[in-house]
Scaffold this motif. Structure first.
Motif, PDB file in Angstrom:
ATOM      1  N   VAL A   1       0.834  -1.207   0.000  1.00  0.00           N
ATOM      2  CA  VAL A   1       0.000   0.000   0.000  1.00  0.00           C
ATOM      3  C   VAL A   1       0.867   1.255   0.000  1.00  0.00           C
ATOM      4  CG1 VAL A   1      -1.691   1.307   1.339  1.00  0.00           C
ATOM      5  CG2 VAL A   1      -1.912  -1.180   1.143  1.00  0.00           C
ATOM      6  N   PHE A   2       1.909   1.265   0.835  1.00  0.00           N
ATOM      7  CA  PHE A   2       2.808   2.420   0.903  1.00  0.00           C
ATOM      8  C   PHE A   2       3.504   2.661  -0.430  1.00  0.00           C
ATOM      9  CE2 PHE A   2       7.222   3.864   1.761  1.00  0.00           C
ATOM     10  CZ  PHE A   2       6.932   5.148   2.192  1.00  0.00           C
ATOM     11  N   GLY A   3       4.011   1.600  -1.035  1.00  0.00           N
ATOM     12  CA  GLY A   3       4.692   1.747  -2.320  1.00  0.00           C
ATOM     13  C   GLY A   3       3.765   2.215  -3.429  1.00  0.00           C
ATOM     14  N   ALA A   4       2.553   1.663  -3.473  1.00  0.00           N
ATOM     15  CA  ALA A   4       1.597   2.065  -4.502  1.00  0.00           C
ATOM     16  C   ALA A   4       1.197   3.525  -4.334  1.00  0.00           C
ATOM     17  CB  ALA A   4       0.377   1.159  -4.455  1.00  0.00           C
ATOM     18  N   ALA A   5       0.947   3.949  -3.093  1.00  0.00           N
ATOM     19  CA  ALA A   5       0.602   5.351  -2.849  1.00  0.00           C
ATOM     20  C   ALA A   5       1.757   6.270  -3.241  1.00  0.00           C
ATOM     21  CB  ALA A   5       0.254   5.543  -1.367  1.00  0.00           C
TER      22      ALA A   5
ATOM     23  N   PHE B   1      10.880   1.676 -22.659  1.00  0.00           N
ATOM     24  CA  PHE B   1      10.025   2.167 -21.575  1.00  0.00           C
ATOM     25  C   PHE B   1       8.724   1.375 -21.508  1.00  0.00           C
ATOM     26  CE2 PHE B   1       6.470   4.858 -20.278  1.00  0.00           C
ATOM     27  CZ  PHE B   1       6.864   5.165 -18.980  1.00  0.00           C
ATOM     28  N   ALA B   2       8.145   1.068 -22.664  1.00  0.00           N
ATOM     29  CA  ALA B   2       6.906   0.285 -22.683  1.00  0.00           C
ATOM     30  C   ALA B   2       7.124  -1.097 -22.070  1.00  0.00           C
ATOM     31  CB  ALA B   2       6.400   0.158 -24.115  1.00  0.00           C
ATOM     32  N   ALA B   3       8.269  -1.709 -22.372  1.00  0.00           N
ATOM     33  CA  ALA B   3       8.560  -3.027 -21.800  1.00  0.00           C
ATOM     34  C   ALA B   3       8.715  -2.938 -20.287  1.00  0.00           C
ATOM     35  CB  ALA B   3       9.825  -3.597 -22.442  1.00  0.00           C
ATOM     36  N   CYS B   4       9.419  -1.913 -19.807  1.00  0.00           N
ATOM     37  CA  CYS B   4       9.573  -1.735 -18.361  1.00  0.00           C
ATOM     38  C   CYS B   4       8.215  -1.519 -17.697  1.00  0.00           C
ATOM     39  CB  CYS B   4      10.489  -0.545 -18.074  1.00  0.00           C
ATOM     40  SG  CYS B   4      12.231  -0.821 -18.458  1.00  0.00           S
ATOM     41  N   ALA B   5       7.359  -0.709 -18.326  1.00  0.00           N
ATOM     42  CA  ALA B   5       6.034  -0.455 -17.766  1.00  0.00           C
ATOM     43  C   ALA B   5       5.216  -1.738 -17.674  1.00  0.00           C
ATOM     44  CB  ALA B   5       5.304   0.588 -18.616  1.00  0.00           C
ATOM     45  N   LEU B   6       5.284  -2.576 -18.716  1.00  0.00           N
ATOM     46  CA  LEU B   6       4.535  -3.835 -18.701  1.00  0.00           C
ATOM     47  C   LEU B   6       5.031  -4.756 -17.591  1.00  0.00           C
ATOM     48  CD1 LEU B   6       4.253  -4.629 -22.523  1.00  0.00           C
ATOM     49  CD2 LEU B   6       2.428  -3.887 -20.990  1.00  0.00           C
ATOM     50  N   MET B   7       6.357  -4.822 -17.413  1.00  0.00           N
ATOM     51  CA  MET B   7       6.907  -5.714 -16.392  1.00  0.00           C
ATOM     52  C   MET B   7       6.599  -5.215 -14.986  1.00  0.00           C
ATOM     53  SD  MET B   7      10.568  -7.095 -17.828  1.00  0.00           S
ATOM     54  CE  MET B   7      11.269  -5.488 -18.143  1.00  0.00           C
ATOM     55  N   ILE B   8       6.757  -3.906 -14.754  1.00  0.00           N
ATOM     56  CA  ILE B   8       6.520  -3.367 -13.417  1.00  0.00           C
ATOM     57  C   ILE B   8       5.039  -3.438 -13.049  1.00  0.00           C
ATOM     58  CG2 ILE B   8       6.582  -1.236 -12.055  1.00  0.00           C
ATOM     59  CD1 ILE B   8       9.197  -0.550 -13.486  1.00  0.00           C
ATOM     60  N   ALA B   9       4.167  -3.173 -14.024  1.00  0.00           N
ATOM     61  CA  ALA B   9       2.731  -3.231 -13.759  1.00  0.00           C
ATOM     62  C   ALA B   9       2.193  -4.664 -13.737  1.00  0.00           C
ATOM     63  CB  ALA B   9       1.974  -2.413 -14.803  1.00  0.00           C
ATOM     64  N   GLY B  10       2.971  -5.612 -14.290  1.00  0.00           N
ATOM     65  CA  GLY B  10       2.534  -7.005 -14.296  1.00  0.00           C
ATOM     66  C   GLY B  10       1.484  -7.305 -15.343  1.00  0.00           C
ATOM     67  N   LEU B  11       1.621  -6.687 -16.521  1.00  0.00           N
ATOM     68  CA  LEU B  11       0.684  -6.914 -17.604  1.00  0.00           C
ATOM     69  C   LEU B  11       1.261  -7.893 -18.618  1.00  0.00           C
ATOM     70  CD1 LEU B  11      -0.611  -3.274 -18.240  1.00  0.00           C
ATOM     71  CD2 LEU B  11      -1.709  -5.108 -16.934  1.00  0.00           C
ATOM     72  N   PRO B  12       0.395  -8.623 -19.353  1.00  0.00           N
ATOM     73  CA  PRO B  12       0.896  -9.555 -20.354  1.00  0.00           C
ATOM     74  C   PRO B  12       1.560  -8.797 -21.501  1.00  0.00           C
ATOM     75  CG  PRO B  12      -1.507  -9.391 -20.457  1.00  0.00           C
ATOM     76  CD  PRO B  12      -1.070  -8.629 -19.252  1.00  0.00           C
ATOM     77  N   PRO B  13       2.504  -9.427 -22.202  1.00  0.00           N
ATOM     78  CA  PRO B  13       2.837 -10.853 -22.120  1.00  0.00           C
ATOM     79  C   PRO B  13       4.136 -11.136 -21.398  1.00  0.00           C
ATOM     80  CG  PRO B  13       3.629  -9.982 -24.199  1.00  0.00           C
ATOM     81  CD  PRO B  13       3.085  -8.800 -23.420  1.00  0.00           C
ATOM     82  N   LEU B  14       4.741 -10.173 -20.694  1.00  0.00           N
ATOM     83  CA  LEU B  14       6.079 -10.360 -20.140  1.00  0.00           C
ATOM     84  C   LEU B  14       6.038 -11.009 -18.761  1.00  0.00           C
ATOM     85  CD1 LEU B  14       7.775  -7.071 -21.399  1.00  0.00           C
ATOM     86  CD2 LEU B  14       7.820  -9.358 -22.401  1.00  0.00           C
TER      87      LEU B  14
ATOM     88  N   LEU C   1      -2.349  -1.810 -11.127  1.00  0.00           N
ATOM     89  CA  LEU C   1      -3.079  -0.733 -11.803  1.00  0.00           C
ATOM     90  C   LEU C   1      -2.478   0.640 -11.497  1.00  0.00           C
ATOM     91  CD1 LEU C   1      -6.763  -1.956 -11.278  1.00  0.00           C
ATOM     92  CD2 LEU C   1      -5.416  -2.040 -13.387  1.00  0.00           C
ATOM     93  N   VAL C   2      -2.079   0.837 -10.233  1.00  0.00           N
ATOM     94  CA  VAL C   2      -1.444   2.099  -9.856  1.00  0.00           C
ATOM     95  C   VAL C   2      -0.125   2.282 -10.595  1.00  0.00           C
ATOM     96  CG1 VAL C   2      -0.321   3.306  -7.944  1.00  0.00           C
ATOM     97  CG2 VAL C   2      -2.568   2.264  -7.614  1.00  0.00           C
ATOM     98  N   ALA C   3       0.661   1.202 -10.693  1.00  0.00           N
ATOM     99  CA  ALA C   3       1.926   1.277 -11.426  1.00  0.00           C
ATOM    100  C   ALA C   3       1.676   1.621 -12.889  1.00  0.00           C
ATOM    101  CB  ALA C   3       2.674  -0.044 -11.308  1.00  0.00           C
ATOM    102  N   LEU C   4       0.644   1.035 -13.487  1.00  0.00           N
ATOM    103  CA  LEU C   4       0.323   1.334 -14.880  1.00  0.00           C
ATOM    104  C   LEU C   4      -0.053   2.796 -15.050  1.00  0.00           C
ATOM    105  CD1 LEU C   4      -0.178   0.306 -17.762  1.00  0.00           C
ATOM    106  CD2 LEU C   4      -2.522  -0.238 -17.058  1.00  0.00           C
TER     107      LEU C   4
END
Length: 539
Positions: free
Chosen positions: A294-298, A400-413, A452-455
């Motif tokens: 929660v702290f990290g997301a905020a 940057f798009a690849a990093c965003a996908l990995m940090i946010a946990g979105l497919p396909p990475l 979702l917050v990371a995205l």
């Protein structure tokens, strides 16, 4: 060289290399870089060999034990290599190689002692992954921290100096907690060898167990500070944002050292086989980990600084790992270890990428983008003119798009694969665990919300950066800067493609962790090598 002697190489190589680099001046920069690079390559090869040895039955129980000075445990110093420690050594070598390659053209030339400090940092990290007693863990921990103090100050400016003072003060307090906790454990058990401590717990009186728990709790404060558990992780975003990119990438790994030690300690000392001590602290790890998420997301949602955003994303990953450890389910630990690798690669790649992205905008562009967003200024686009996208801009935007996908946990990475694995483990508890309860549902919800917050945060930063209209200037990028980022991202792709074999390996590593009896017997049962025998006299 015998397989057992390989275990000491990840400590010896950076130690000898760092000592050899200290007297060399900056006039011999090329030689210093070549020597440092060769040391890291040697550590990479050694880590691969150790992984092969740990997974192909070369050692009894797939656990290699090296007895320093040929003194048997628990009286001598024991270095232990199993599947997990070998994997962490490999991750360390990969990140070190990427960071060192990135620093080749600029950052390694700024200060005289970058290379020896870098090698001593690797010595401390590798030693922390291999050692099996608390005293030597403290030694390696201090070597790691002392080297990191100098590296955080490397190429110092006012911001870096302020951040480093906070970083040093916090870690000095953590080191004091380490000493106090170690002293309490030794006073209770009479030993500092972790395998010996684990065997003695089952025979201890209730009063002694209480003192032992107090000692372990105090000791854990040091590693929970390093792992940035809430509220102990306030220092991390400022340090990440202020440190130079190659140093910040290594700090990501240092955060994982804290989670690694917590994983080792809790599964070895407070597993189901430890009687009255079983289950101690697991609830605190679960709820503390979720509070950290929660702290990290905020924090990610509240900051506009890319460096601080990376720091908060590292806090989210640490919180997830701590909650996974506290949940106490082997299949969940397997997915958590996969998540550890993927999140470390992603955040490290993003920290290296930030400096390259910052080159495309002038300060005026950043101010204009923020002003237009704050005052809701409408920007009517001109007629499209068919302007081409420079290669540098294409690389930065895709990376940057690849990093965003990995940090946010979105497919396909790999970030999506890791979260899918954790959700699958939570929704399919092992036999005897019962159905998923409120804690499991809460953890799943927090992981989803944090993604979702990371995205949102990453998209907001990307829009401000890459859509700054006329004020975007294609930067000049060096191959030595592009290659490390590309390799880290390609490794994440490889993790996705080879997810099944990697999960199988991590499953075996998790099974080893959840069998502390076998681990303790293997360490304490390793015999000292027989000494040389004298030749009989001739008649």
């Amino acid at each position: 060289m015998t397989p057992h002697h390989l275990i000491i190489l990840p400590v010896l190589l950076p130690l000898l290399c760092g000592a050899a680099l200290v007297p060399l001046t900056q006039a011999r920069h090329r030689f210093k870089f070549a020597l440092s690079y060769a040391s890291v390559l040697g550590q990479l090869i050694t880590a691969c060999l150790l992984m092969a040895q740990a997974d192909n039955g070369a050692w009894p129980g797939d656990i290699g034990v090296y007895l320093a000075a040929n003194w048997a445990a628990p009286f001598g110093i024991a270095l232990v290599a199993d599947r997990l420690s070998a994997l962490m050594l490999l991750l360390t070598a990969v990140l070190a190689l990427a960071a060192l390659h990135y620093a080749m053209q600029r950052w390694s030339r700024i200060g005289v002692h970058f290379h020896p400090l870098f090698q001593f940092l690797l010595m401390g990290i590798n030693g922390a992954f291999l050692t099996h007693d608390l005293f030597n863990l403290f030694v390696f921990f201090e070597v790691m921290l002392a080297a990191s103090y100098g590296l955080v100050l490397h190429g110092y400016n006012a911001e870096r100096l302020r951040a480093s003072m906070q970083y040093i003060a916090v870690n000095l307090v953590a080191a004091l907690m380490f000493l106090l906790g170690t002293a309490l454990i030794y006073a209770t058990t009479g030993t500092l060898n972790l395998a010996d401590v684990a065997l003695r717990i089952s025979t201890m009186a209730p009063g002694e167990i209480g003192l032992l728990k107090t000692g372990v709790a105090v000791l854990a404060l040091a590693f929970l500070t390093k792992a940035a558990m809430w509220p102990l992780g306030f220092w991390l975003p400022t340090t990440y944002a202020a440190a130079s990119p190659p140093v910040a990438a290594m700090l990501v790994l240092m955060t994982k050292v804290g989670a690694y030690v917590i994983l080792r300690l809790w599964l070895l000392l407070f597993g189901d086989e430890e009687g009255a001590a079983a289950g101690f602290g697991y609830d605190a790890l679960v709820w503390g980990g979720m509070a950290t998420i929660v702290f990290g997301a905020a924090g990610m949602l509240s900051t506009d600084s890319a460096g601080r955003m990376a720091g908060y994303s590292a806090i989210v990953s640490s919180g997830t790992l701590l909650a996974v450890i506290g949940y106490g389910q082997p299949s969940l630990v397997t997915a958590g270890l996969y998540y550890l690798i993927g999140s470390t690669l992603a955040v490290a790649a993003f920290l290296l990428l930030i400096e390259l992205i910052d080159r495309i905008r002038t300060p005026g562009a950043a101010i204009l983008a923020l002003t237009m967003e704050a005052w809701a200024v409408e920007d009517t686009p001109d007629e499209p003119r068919g302007k081409g996208v420079p290669a540098a801009m294409a690389f930065l935007s895709l990376a940057f798009a690849a990093c965003a996908l990995m940090i946010a946990g979105l497919p396909p990475l790999s970030g999506f694969v890791a979260k899918f694995g954790m959700f699958h483990a939570l929704l399919n508890p092992e036999a005897g665990s019962g159905a998923i309860g409120p804690t499991g549902w809460t953890l799943m919800a927090l992981i989803i919300v944090a993604g979702l917050v990371a995205l949102i945060s990453m998209l907001r930063y990307g829009v401000r950066t890459f859509w700054a209209a006329e004020m975007v200037t294609p930067p000049k990028l060096q191959l030595s800067e592009v290659a490390p980022v590309s390799v880290l991202l390609l490794l994440s792709v490889a993790m996705t493609v080879q997810a099944r074999p990697l999960f199988d390996y991590l499953g075996r590593a998790s099974a080893d962790l959840h069998d502390p009896g076998k681990y303790a017997r293997r360490v304490l049962g390793e015999p000292a090598l027989p000494g040389p025998t004298s030749r009989p006299e001739a008649p």
